[in-house]
Design an enzyme around this catalytic site. Structure first.
Site, PDB file in Angstrom:
ATOM      1  N   SER A   1     -14.130  49.944 -22.410  1.00 38.87           N
ATOM      2  CA  SER A   1     -15.150  49.068 -21.834  1.00 38.87           C
ATOM      3  C   SER A   1     -16.407  49.841 -21.441  1.00 38.87           C
ATOM      4  O   SER A   1     -17.518  49.309 -21.518  1.00 38.87           O
ATOM      5  CB  SER A   1     -14.580  48.311 -20.625  1.00 38.87           C
ATOM      6  OG  SER A   1     -14.086  49.216 -19.667  1.00 38.87           O
TER       7      SER A   1
ATOM      8  N   THR B   1     -13.981  54.867 -27.290  1.00 41.85           N
ATOM      9  CA  THR B   1     -13.427  53.501 -27.238  1.00 41.85           C
ATOM     10  C   THR B   1     -13.266  53.076 -25.777  1.00 41.85           C
ATOM     11  O   THR B   1     -12.959  53.910 -24.928  1.00 41.85           O
ATOM     12  CB  THR B   1     -12.037  53.490 -27.909  1.00 41.85           C
ATOM     13  OG1 THR B   1     -12.208  53.870 -29.275  1.00 41.85           O
ATOM     14  CG2 THR B   1     -11.380  52.115 -27.863  1.00 41.85           C
TER      15      THR B   1
ATOM     16  N   GLU C   1      -9.427  59.346 -30.925  1.00 39.21           N
ATOM     17  CA  GLU C   1     -10.386  59.925 -29.962  1.00 39.21           C
ATOM     18  C   GLU C   1     -10.293  61.452 -29.989  1.00 39.21           C
ATOM     19  O   GLU C   1     -11.308  62.145 -29.977  1.00 39.21           O
ATOM     20  CB  GLU C   1     -10.099  59.390 -28.557  1.00 39.21           C
ATOM     21  CG  GLU C   1     -10.437  57.907 -28.421  1.00 39.21           C
ATOM     22  CD  GLU C   1     -10.020  57.289 -27.107  1.00 39.21           C
ATOM     23  OE1 GLU C   1     -10.531  56.212 -26.794  1.00 39.21           O
ATOM     24  OE2 GLU C   1      -9.172  57.860 -26.402  1.00 39.21           O
TER      25      GLU C   1
ATOM     26  N   GLY D   1      -6.504  57.142 -23.369  1.00 38.86           N
ATOM     27  CA  GLY D   1      -5.569  56.377 -24.191  1.00 38.86           C
ATOM     28  C   GLY D   1      -5.220  55.031 -23.602  1.00 38.86           C
ATOM     29  O   GLY D   1      -4.395  54.304 -24.148  1.00 38.86           O
TER      30      GLY D   1
HETATM   31  C1  5RP Z   1      -9.247  54.369 -24.813  1.00 35.73           C
HETATM   32  C2  5RP Z   1      -9.646  55.344 -23.771  1.00 35.73           C
HETATM   33  C3  5RP Z   1     -10.729  54.935 -22.830  1.00 35.73           C
HETATM   34  O1  5RP Z   1     -11.744  55.865 -22.904  1.00 35.73           O
HETATM   35  C4  5RP Z   1     -10.189  54.861 -21.452  1.00 35.73           C
HETATM   36  O2  5RP Z   1      -9.052  54.003 -21.448  1.00 35.73           O
HETATM   37  C5  5RP Z   1     -11.234  54.339 -20.459  1.00 35.73           C
HETATM   38  O3  5RP Z   1     -11.483  53.011 -20.741  1.00 35.73           O
HETATM   39  P1  5RP Z   1     -12.499  52.141 -19.900  1.00 35.73           P
HETATM   40  O4  5RP Z   1     -13.851  52.662 -20.180  1.00 35.73           O
HETATM   41  O5  5RP Z   1     -12.274  50.741 -20.430  1.00 35.73           O
HETATM   42  O6  5RP Z   1     -12.120  52.253 -18.452  1.00 35.73           O
HETATM   43  O7  5RP Z   1      -9.135  56.431 -23.662  1.00 35.73           O
HETATM   44  O8  5RP Z   1      -8.139  54.804 -25.560  1.00 35.73           O
END
Ligand code: 5RP
Length: 223
Positions: A30, A28, A103, A95
């Protein structure tokens, strides 16, 4: 290169770790969104995915990728996800998108965790990023005190002034001010506290590989 371009770079590079014919575990965030977009270009070679959040499920399905329930399938070959921090041993904080529990569940079902991240996420010691912890709401204030005893400042994550509700119907505490030198020990300890659903330190489910987006291209770190 911008951070967004680095995310696109590692999202695309992660395709090399997808095993044709195998269901893929999908995280999960971006960075993962960029991976999902890339995955759509090879969807004919995949039976589908197990997803770690409602947000990723919606994106996968919108691109025509079938999403399986974790209970419908056996062990996954690979799980691909981002991180908020990753150290040089492959331990991570995750998270930031509030999806840590699912996850961890999908990561536990996979043989290999492939982390995709831009270089700003690489750290010497975990803890600069506040550690997300999914909690049962009635335990919140006691857990805030337990984290304070460890030197951390825990705050309930709010959205528009009200507590964020996770896909599992629970709340998130973000714990700042911790320096986590022993990620497996920290994870084990906090996991045992009553009211903790899961802690966003990924030590047991650490990365096997990290594809790190840098100005010079994708660097592969193997742990
Ligand atoms: C979501 C996560 C994401 O992997 C983490 O926050 C990184 O996010 P991004 O790719 O948006 O920087 O753990 O719960």
């Amino acid at each position: 290169m911008t951070q967004d371009e680095l995310k696109g770079l590692v999202g695309q590079a992660a395709l090399q770790h997808v095993v044709p014919g195998e269901i893929i575990g999908v995280g999960t965030g971006s960075t993962v969104n960029r991976f999902i977009d890339a995955l759509a270009t090879i969807k004919d070679r995949l039976p589908g995915a197990v997803s770690s959040s409602n947000a990723s499920t919606e994106r996968l399905q919108a691109l025509g990728i079938r999403v399986f329930d974790a209970n419908e399938v056996g062990e996954l070959a690979v799980y691909i996800d981002g991180a908020d921090e990753i150290d040089r041993r492959g331990f991570m904080i995750k998270g930031g998108g509030a999806a840590l529990t699912r996850e961890k569940i999908v990561a536990a079902q996979a043989k290999r965790f492939v982390c995709i991240a831009d270089e700003s996420k690489l750290v010497d010691a975990l803890g600069r990023y506040p550690v997300p912890v999914e909690v049962i709401p009635m335990a919140t204030q006691r857990l805030v005190r337990q984290f304070a005893a460890l030197g951390g400042t825990a705050k309930v994550r709010l959205i528009d002034g009200v507590p964020l509700v996770t896909d599992n119907g629970q709340h998130i505490l973000d714990v700042a001010g911790l320096r986590i030198t022993d990620p497996p020990g920290f994870e084990s300890e906090v996991n045992q506290w009553a009211g903790v659903v899961s802690v966003g330190v990924f030590a047991r489910q650490k990365a096997a590989v990290c594809l790190l987006g840098t100005a010079g291209g994708v660097r592969t770190l193997a742990f």
